[in-house]
Design a protein around this motif. Structure first.
Motif, short mmCIF file in Angstrom:
data_model
loop_
_atom_site.label_atom_id
_atom_site.label_comp_id
_atom_site.label_asym_id
_atom_site.label_seq_id
_atom_site.Cartn_x
_atom_site.Cartn_y
_atom_site.Cartn_z
N ILE A 197 3.55 12.52 -5.41
CA ILE A 197 3.44 12.11 -7.44
C ILE A 197 2.41 13.06 -8.47
O ILE A 197 3.19 13.25 -9.28
CB ILE A 197 2.98 10.40 -7.09
N PHE A 198 1.06 12.75 -7.77
CA PHE A 198 0.11 13.98 -8.91
C PHE A 198 -0.08 15.52 -8.99
O PHE A 198 -0.67 15.44 -9.67
CB PHE A 198 -0.80 13.49 -8.03
N GLU A 199 1.23 15.94 -7.71
CA GLU A 199 1.42 17.73 -7.70
C GLU A 199 2.52 17.64 -9.22
O GLU A 199 1.84 18.37 -9.67
CB GLU A 199 2.17 17.34 -6.77
N GLY A 250 9.77 4.34 -13.78
CA GLY A 250 9.66 3.44 -12.92
C GLY A 250 10.92 3.69 -12.19
O GLY A 250 10.16 3.16 -11.01
N ARG A 251 12.07 3.98 -12.32
CA ARG A 251 13.43 4.48 -11.18
C ARG A 251 12.28 5.80 -10.57
O ARG A 251 12.58 5.53 -9.16
CB ARG A 251 14.32 5.21 -11.96
N GLU A 252 12.15 6.42 -11.68
CA GLU A 252 11.22 7.84 -10.15
C GLU A 252 10.30 7.74 -9.65
O GLU A 252 10.37 8.60 -8.64
CB GLU A 252 11.15 8.68 -11.57
N ALA A 253 9.22 6.35 -10.12
CA ALA A 253 8.48 5.49 -9.21
C ALA A 253 8.99 5.36 -8.09
O ALA A 253 8.43 5.63 -6.63
CB ALA A 253 7.61 5.00 -9.86
N ALA A 254 9.96 4.39 -8.17
CA ALA A 254 10.89 3.74 -7.35
C ALA A 254 10.87 4.37 -5.82
O ALA A 254 11.03 4.31 -4.67
CB ALA A 254 11.57 3.12 -7.49
N ARG A 255 11.56 5.29 -6.32
CA ARG A 255 11.90 6.28 -5.43
C ARG A 255 11.27 7.34 -4.79
O ARG A 255 11.60 7.57 -3.29
CB ARG A 255 12.68 7.70 -6.40
N LEU A 256 10.15 7.37 -4.94
CA LEU A 256 8.74 8.18 -4.63
C LEU A 256 7.99 7.65 -3.64
O LEU A 256 7.36 8.00 -2.78
CB LEU A 256 8.31 9.09 -5.76
N ALA A 300 1.38 -1.58 -0.05
CA ALA A 300 -0.26 -0.37 0.01
C ALA A 300 0.94 0.78 -0.25
O ALA A 300 2.04 1.27 0.23
CB ALA A 300 -1.00 -0.30 1.08
N LEU A 301 0.41 2.38 -0.60
CA LEU A 301 1.10 3.76 -0.37
C LEU A 301 0.76 4.35 0.53
O LEU A 301 -0.58 4.91 0.12
CB LEU A 301 1.02 4.57 -2.06
N SER A 302 1.90 5.52 0.56
CA SER A 302 1.43 6.64 1.85
C SER A 302 0.86 7.09 1.29
O SER A 302 0.69 8.18 -0.09
CB SER A 302 2.97 7.03 2.78
N SER A 303 -0.33 7.82 1.66
CA SER A 303 -1.61 9.65 1.24
C SER A 303 0.02 10.32 0.79
O SER A 303 -0.30 11.31 -0.42
CB SER A 303 -2.67 10.12 2.63
N GLY A 304 1.13 10.74 1.39
CA GLY A 304 2.03 11.53 1.21
C GLY A 304 2.58 11.21 -0.16
O GLY A 304 3.09 12.10 -0.04
N CYS A 305 3.23 10.70 -0.65
CA CYS A 305 4.09 10.23 -1.44
C CYS A 305 2.13 9.92 -2.87
O CYS A 305 3.65 10.76 -3.65
CB CYS A 305 4.31 8.79 -1.09
N VAL A 306 1.46 9.89 -2.76
CA VAL A 306 0.56 9.66 -4.11
C VAL A 306 0.50 11.20 -3.60
O VAL A 306 0.47 11.78 -5.18
CB VAL A 306 -0.52 9.19 -3.34
N ILE A 307 0.26 11.91 -2.89
CA ILE A 307 0.17 13.45 -3.21
C ILE A 307 1.34 14.80 -3.61
O ILE A 307 1.26 14.81 -5.11
CB ILE A 307 0.26 13.62 -2.08
#
Length: 270
Positions: A37-39, A257-263, A28-35
């Motif tokens: 990413i979508f910023e 994929g690398r950027e997603a993994a970092r965030l 599951a993803l934290s709400s903070g990282c979702v915020i």
């Protein structure tokens, strides 16, 4: 910067990200990282939080609390939706070159007062690649799984489902022309080609580019009833549009994929 018109909904972008980077993993993803990413695709924190809450209420996400942090993971319903989207993009494809002349037909008659049920039925049929041939009779090319598509609506007693071929004096071209707006479908693919063909207008951020690209493409293929290629114009724009989508998707996959993994900040759910 690529401008999508209309702009993709936050829920569509969320499903895109989870489908590419979370599907198949028990996390599951934290709400903070979702915020965060979508910023980068212009979605505000308020919109992200509202979208996550709506998706929980719709049975698409589960909440997982760890201390003071909230995490969001996929539900079985969301997994089914995302796998269907993956199949449409990578397996089924945008062009139906293997049609064997079969049509699936759904006839229905609902009480006049059942407006919500009628709306839900028509929306689900459209999602499943059906088009209205005449009042109360919808058709889809191929062998559609109607039970899986409509079974949870509770309308079985009001449905009649058939499978067959077109016979004279009816022609396949008449069915296609009557039940499906091929002009609007083609216009969608041409707009996609226009949006994504110009290298000068492409976003530099590979993750942003991936999210916009996949969301844009999936919206197109989900509205496409997958009509038989032999009954469409030779210059049907889905063919070059799909080639362009796949080329850009491959181009950005590794860096995104690398950027997603970092965030991504995750917790296990399994």
């Amino acid at each position: 910067m690529i401008d999508l018109d209309p702009a993709p909904r936050p829920q569509s972008l969320t499903l895109t990200f989870f489908g590419i980077h979370v599907l198949g993993r028990d996390v599951a993803l934290s709400s903070g990282c979702v915020i965060e990413i979508f910023e980068r695709v212009g979605v505000t924190e308020e919109a992200v939080r509202s979208t996550l809450t709506r998706m929980v209420n719709r049975g698409l996400l589960d909440r997982h609390r760890q201390g003071r942090r909230m995490y969001f993971g996929l539900t079985p319903r969301a997994v089914a939706v995302l796998r269907d989207g993956h199949d449409r993009v990578w397996s089924t494809g945008a062009v139906n070159r293997h049609w064997r002349g079969q049509w699936t037909l759904v006839g229905f008659s609902l009480p006049e007062a059942w407006r919500r049920q009628r709306h839900d039925l028509r929306s689900r049929l459209t999602w499943g690649g059906f088009g209205p041939l005449q009042n109360g009779l919808w058709v889809a090319p191929g062998e559609a799984d109607v039970a899986a598509l409509l079974g949870d609506l509770g309308l079985d007693a009001h449905l009649r489902v058939f499978r067959g071929t077109v016979l004279e004096p009816t022609e396949v071209a008449q069915v296609v022309e009557t039940a499906f707006d091929t002009g609007a479908i083609a216009a969608g693919y041409r707009a996609f080609l226009e949006r994504w063909s110009g290298p000068a207008d492409r976003p530099d951020d590979p993750l942003r580019r991936q999210l916009l690209l996949h969301t844009d493409w999936l919206e197109l293929v989900r509205r496409d009833p997958h009509l038989p290629a032999e009954h469409l114009p030779a210059d049907w724009p889905a063919i070059p549009a799909e080639e362009l989508f796949r080329a850009i998707a491959r181009e950005v996959a590794a860096a995104a994929g690398r950027e997603a993994a970092r965030l991504m900040e995750t917790v296990p759910t399994g």
